[in-house]
Enzyme design. Sequence first.
Site, PDB file in Angstrom:
ATOM      1  N   ASP A  14       0.832  -1.207   0.000  1.00 35.81           N
ATOM      2  CA  ASP A  14       0.000   0.000   0.000  1.00 35.81           C
ATOM      3  C   ASP A  14       0.869   1.261   0.000  1.00 35.81           C
ATOM      4  OD1 ASP A  14      -2.359   1.416  -0.013  1.00 35.81           O
ATOM      5  OD2 ASP A  14      -2.762   1.175   2.133  1.00 35.81           O
TER       6      ASP A  14
ATOM      7  N   ASN B 278     -11.082  -2.509  -5.424  1.00 37.60           N
ATOM      8  CA  ASN B 278     -10.315  -1.499  -6.167  1.00 37.60           C
ATOM      9  C   ASN B 278     -10.975  -1.083  -7.493  1.00 37.60           C
ATOM     10  OD1 ASN B 278      -7.089  -2.732  -5.016  1.00 37.60           O
ATOM     11  ND2 ASN B 278      -8.146  -0.865  -4.383  1.00 37.60           N
TER      12      ASN B 278
END
Length: 252
Positions: free
Chosen positions: A26, A74
């Site tokens: 991330d 996502n």
Amino acid sequence: MPMPDAAPSEDAGVAAPPVHVAIIMDGNGRWAAARGLPRREGHRRGVEALRNIVKAAGELGIRYLTIYSFSAENWSRPADEIEDLMGLLKRFVRNDLADLHKNDVRVRIIGERKNLKPDIRALLDEAEELTANNKGATLVVAFNYGAQQEIAEAARKLAERVARGELSPDQIDAGTIAANLQTHGIPDPELIIRTSGEQRLSNFLLWQAAYAEFVFVPTHWPDFDKAALEAAIEEFGKRERRFGGLSAKARA
Ligand code: IPE
Ligand code: IPE
Ligand code: MG
């Protein structure tokens, strides 16, 4: 009989080096924003970091490395960012698959594949098929992956077997569920690392993380390197894993 100093301790509390490390990669966007660069550039640099970490994990003797590369959620990002991420995945497979195969790495993909575009699906299938018989480390790529979806799918498969009369409901236990997850046959991760300072799982390996140790690091993914991986493993080594039992001290 006296034991040599270096002999592994039999205390359940002392962590053995992880067989399986899973990483939530991330912070690509924030890495780019901090440098006045487009998010795309963060993702591109993220792939470079991934390449290095796959190599480093091999050197450190990690048998299973799982990477969270695209979540089922996502898809809610802007279309151009999704396109960038798909393009990078394709390029990663095209450029790196031969090397992975040469290094005897087995690639496994977890996540929903049915609804992906045919070109992406074909590449993912190819990566798995080409490396299916490799005996070295396993790289598990979580792509279009969501743990809740994975568990729901396992429940559905078991329900279908019950409906067909092949399985009785009282035969369902944690083992039957684990055997129907996409990660079947892969040992649970002992260590889950998340970069970028966020401290959550974001629908990653919810079932498999039952007794994982978590290491959250502030580093954004493009800056995560071999030294950072070694530091996370060192931190893991200091943890006392009890699995519901008592600590070595309490047992003494
Ligand atoms: C991780 O970086 C890559 C993916 C989730 C695909 P992000 O894109 O989430 O970066 P941040 O969290 O916005 O910084
Ligand atoms: C998790 O990161 C997914 C991947 C790293 C692929 P996100 O950036 O999507 O997670 P949230 O939205 O911050 O929870
Ligand atoms: Mg993020």
